[in-house]
Design a protein around this motif. Sequence first.
Motif, mmCIF file in Angstrom:
data_model
loop_
_atom_site.group_PDB
_atom_site.id
_atom_site.type_symbol
_atom_site.label_atom_id
_atom_site.label_comp_id
_atom_site.label_asym_id
_atom_site.label_seq_id
_atom_site.Cartn_x
_atom_site.Cartn_y
_atom_site.Cartn_z
ATOM 1 N N ARG A 155 64.550 42.780 36.260
ATOM 2 C CA ARG A 155 63.313 42.905 35.496
ATOM 3 C C ARG A 155 62.641 41.548 35.392
ATOM 4 N NH1 ARG A 155 66.148 39.807 31.449
ATOM 5 N NH2 ARG A 155 64.019 39.551 30.679
ATOM 6 N N SER A 156 61.345 41.560 35.023
ATOM 7 C CA SER A 156 60.609 40.318 34.794
ATOM 8 C C SER A 156 59.452 40.606 33.854
ATOM 9 C CB SER A 156 60.094 39.728 36.113
ATOM 10 O OG SER A 156 59.236 40.626 36.785
ATOM 11 N N GLU A 157 58.965 39.552 33.212
ATOM 12 C CA GLU A 157 57.871 39.665 32.251
ATOM 13 C C GLU A 157 56.937 38.472 32.404
ATOM 14 O OE1 GLU A 157 61.238 39.422 30.812
ATOM 15 O OE2 GLU A 157 61.387 41.493 31.499
ATOM 16 N N ALA A 158 55.674 38.652 32.053
ATOM 17 C CA ALA A 158 54.715 37.545 32.140
ATOM 18 C C ALA A 158 53.568 37.750 31.174
ATOM 19 C CB ALA A 158 54.174 37.413 33.559
ATOM 20 N N VAL A 159 52.979 36.637 30.745
ATOM 21 C CA VAL A 159 51.728 36.647 29.978
ATOM 22 C C VAL A 159 50.747 35.733 30.705
ATOM 23 C CG1 VAL A 159 50.594 36.183 27.790
ATOM 24 C CG2 VAL A 159 52.981 36.957 27.821
ATOM 25 N N VAL A 160 49.595 36.270 31.047
ATOM 26 C CA VAL A 160 48.550 35.511 31.737
ATOM 27 C C VAL A 160 47.254 35.689 30.966
ATOM 28 C CG1 VAL A 160 47.266 35.231 33.884
ATOM 29 C CG2 VAL A 160 49.677 35.890 33.964
ATOM 30 N N THR A 161 46.606 34.591 30.603
ATOM 31 C CA THR A 161 45.383 34.670 29.809
ATOM 32 C C THR A 161 44.184 34.268 30.648
ATOM 33 O OG1 THR A 161 46.565 34.238 27.767
ATOM 34 C CG2 THR A 161 44.205 33.854 27.747
ATOM 35 N N VAL A 162 43.154 35.109 30.639
ATOM 36 C CA VAL A 162 41.965 34.920 31.473
ATOM 37 C C VAL A 162 40.755 34.657 30.586
ATOM 38 C CG1 VAL A 162 40.503 35.971 33.235
ATOM 39 C CG2 VAL A 162 42.940 36.534 33.143
ATOM 40 N N PRO A 163 40.025 33.576 30.828
ATOM 41 C CA PRO A 163 38.790 33.335 30.069
ATOM 42 C C PRO A 163 37.673 34.257 30.540
ATOM 43 C CG PRO A 163 39.116 31.603 31.697
ATOM 44 C CD PRO A 163 40.324 32.481 31.772
ATOM 45 N N GLY A 215 33.826 28.539 33.263
ATOM 46 C CA GLY A 215 35.112 29.043 33.742
ATOM 47 C C GLY A 215 35.327 30.509 33.438
ATOM 48 N N ALA A 216 34.339 31.148 32.792
ATOM 49 C CA ALA A 216 34.500 32.551 32.418
ATOM 50 C C ALA A 216 34.478 33.436 33.660
ATOM 51 C CB ALA A 216 33.393 32.969 31.455
ATOM 52 N N ARG A 217 35.222 34.531 33.574
ATOM 53 C CA ARG A 217 35.333 35.451 34.700
ATOM 54 C C ARG A 217 34.750 36.814 34.336
ATOM 55 N NH1 ARG A 217 36.462 32.130 38.989
ATOM 56 N NH2 ARG A 217 36.906 30.238 37.797
ATOM 57 N N LEU A 218 34.151 37.467 35.313
ATOM 58 C CA LEU A 218 33.583 38.793 35.128
ATOM 59 C C LEU A 218 34.672 39.843 35.283
ATOM 60 C CD1 LEU A 218 30.294 38.396 37.194
ATOM 61 C CD2 LEU A 218 30.603 38.134 34.720
ATOM 62 N N ILE A 219 34.604 40.870 34.451
ATOM 63 C CA ILE A 219 35.617 41.926 34.475
ATOM 64 C C ILE A 219 35.229 42.973 35.517
ATOM 65 C CG2 ILE A 219 36.772 43.704 33.118
ATOM 66 C CD1 ILE A 219 36.173 42.012 30.631
ATOM 67 N N PRO A 220 36.087 43.238 36.491
ATOM 68 C CA PRO A 220 35.762 44.237 37.517
ATOM 69 C C PRO A 220 35.887 45.653 36.980
ATOM 70 C CG PRO A 220 37.949 43.326 37.877
ATOM 71 C CD PRO A 220 37.355 42.564 36.731
ATOM 72 N N THR A 221 35.496 46.617 37.785
ATOM 73 C CA THR A 221 35.580 48.019 37.383
ATOM 74 C C THR A 221 37.039 48.462 37.345
ATOM 75 O OG1 THR A 221 35.468 48.857 39.655
ATOM 76 C CG2 THR A 221 33.371 48.462 38.500
ATOM 77 N N PRO A 222 37.340 49.538 36.609
ATOM 78 C CA PRO A 222 38.724 50.044 36.588
ATOM 79 C C PRO A 222 39.257 50.374 37.964
ATOM 80 C CG PRO A 222 37.433 51.052 34.828
ATOM 81 C CD PRO A 222 36.470 50.279 35.667
ATOM 82 N N GLU A 223 38.417 50.923 38.831
ATOM 83 C CA GLU A 223 38.858 51.274 40.182
ATOM 84 C C GLU A 223 39.260 50.033 40.966
ATOM 85 O OE1 GLU A 223 36.480 54.350 38.365
ATOM 86 O OE2 GLU A 223 35.994 52.243 38.788
#
Length: 570
Positions: A155-163, A215-223
């Motif tokens: 198993r593995s786990e991660a936390v990644v934070t996106v501006p 540095g902000a990123r645009l959120i893509p569509t769910p698809e």
Amino acid sequence: MPSALPPHISALARATVRRLQLTPQASARLFSTTQLARAQGSSTSSSSKVKNNKRAMREINIALASGILFFASYFSLQSHYLSDSGDGTRLRAFSTTQSKQQQQKAAQNIFLLSDEQITKQLRNLEESYYVNRGKGVVRYDISQLPSNSPIEDDRSEAVVTVPTKDGNTDFYFWGIYDGHSGYYTSLKLRDELISHVVHALGAEYKQDPEDPSSGARLIPTPEVIDEAIKRGFLHLDHEIVQEGLTQLFEDPNNKERALRALPAASGACGLLTFYDSSSQLLRVAVTGDSRAVLGSLNADGQWTAKSLSVDQTGDNPEEVERIKAEHPGEATCVRNGRVLGSLQPTRAFGDFRYKLKEINGKAIDSLPEHLKVYFRSPPKNSLTPPYVTAEPVVTTTKIDPSKRDFVVIGSDGLYELLSNEEIVGLVVKWMEKNSVTKTKTPTSTEEKRWSGLFSGSDDKKLPRVLDVSDEKYRDFQRPAFRNKKVSEQHEYLLEDTNVSTHLIRNALSLGGSKEYVSTLVSIPSPTSRKYRDDLTVTVVFFGDGTPDDAGKLEVNIPATKNGLAEEAKL
């Protein structure tokens, strides 16, 4: 509780989620938390593993094509992979099967362990973490119990934070990898699957052209997000099978290449959950038959269980129909509920025998004889491979942290023993006696309301839980079939501070029997495999909080490796 923590754990407890700038040329050193249990010793340890346990952190390159800014803290088990090459990985010795005489001797010398020994073994690979970031996740617990030796689960786990334009969003990942025919593939997934998915997602979260300096990123569509996850899965499997075997065929006598190709020879089911703290959406990507179940309260105050995945096996009519459509006229492509009459999962990583017969015109049979021990020929009726794919099925579910939703993910060894409803009921009974957060006494109005939900409950039986899964999820899933009482409602045991260990103990209890737990845990490998599989369980608790980008991930000491009692004695 120990007065002082070991150095590698105390450093971890102080760690915050760092800000990292990742470019295609850059790699980040990231915090490791999931190596605690193995760093403290386990039944699967080896000399090479001990050396690797000295590393509290490891490097991983998650270079993103778009040059995305991520804040990241990556949790994975220590790297103890297959070679001793210059990339920092280690050679793990081959294991050999016991002779028949040795197995008979072992079978004649099975002794029941004491209660203390049983508990020590059940808690040997447990870990627990408080997530002090106020972004929807408050805690997660992990536990494993081997049946195979060495354990084939990982198993593995991660936390990644996106501006983003609306502030920093946390991405949480929890993965379960159920290996078969060896542990090589599950180790590879543990080390690399999350990074492959993060890489694919990073290419889609593009920089805001109207404000590039932020540095902000645009959120893509769910698809687009779903396709990126699938792309990460498939890219890693291509690396395991196609690239690994291509390099091996170029130089079959190269030991390092043979070792690196072993993840193609074995196989693993993979389940990866991805929670977006901004949208509060939980995505579950499944390749194989591991499972995720959501526990929550409905409007009537009734506990519910909802399967977030469907088992992908030869018993699933949709999977059978898919494979038959891909291989028209092949009556044996799925036989007796198995792919080519042999492999039960219809989707998996590795398992090259079900995906190809040759590499660049060279047949598998052309490998040197000594390699055929691991790289066996494809099944007899393999006419038009591939028959098995690593492409996951991705589902999306809205989480309500204010309602104390929780999700249980586990390898199929858990679901062979417990139903979805029993699992949710066991977590509920555990919550009656244990605090999910560090707060021991509810102080706020909301906490008092929450604790009141448990008052007056029957301590002898599990609560009634309503299964609200989609019909096909219920119909296509294998029911719990091992060690079941069919004539009465199950009782339970409540002895563990770690909720995942609590689930494993009860899965082995045949409805609350300590004696049954003792019997099943005492049976040594490989005989134990007749009665139970490897067990790997992660439970994630959601909850409200005040967002804190500087918040730390904190080791929950009492629920981690027997409260770190052994380290306190050092």
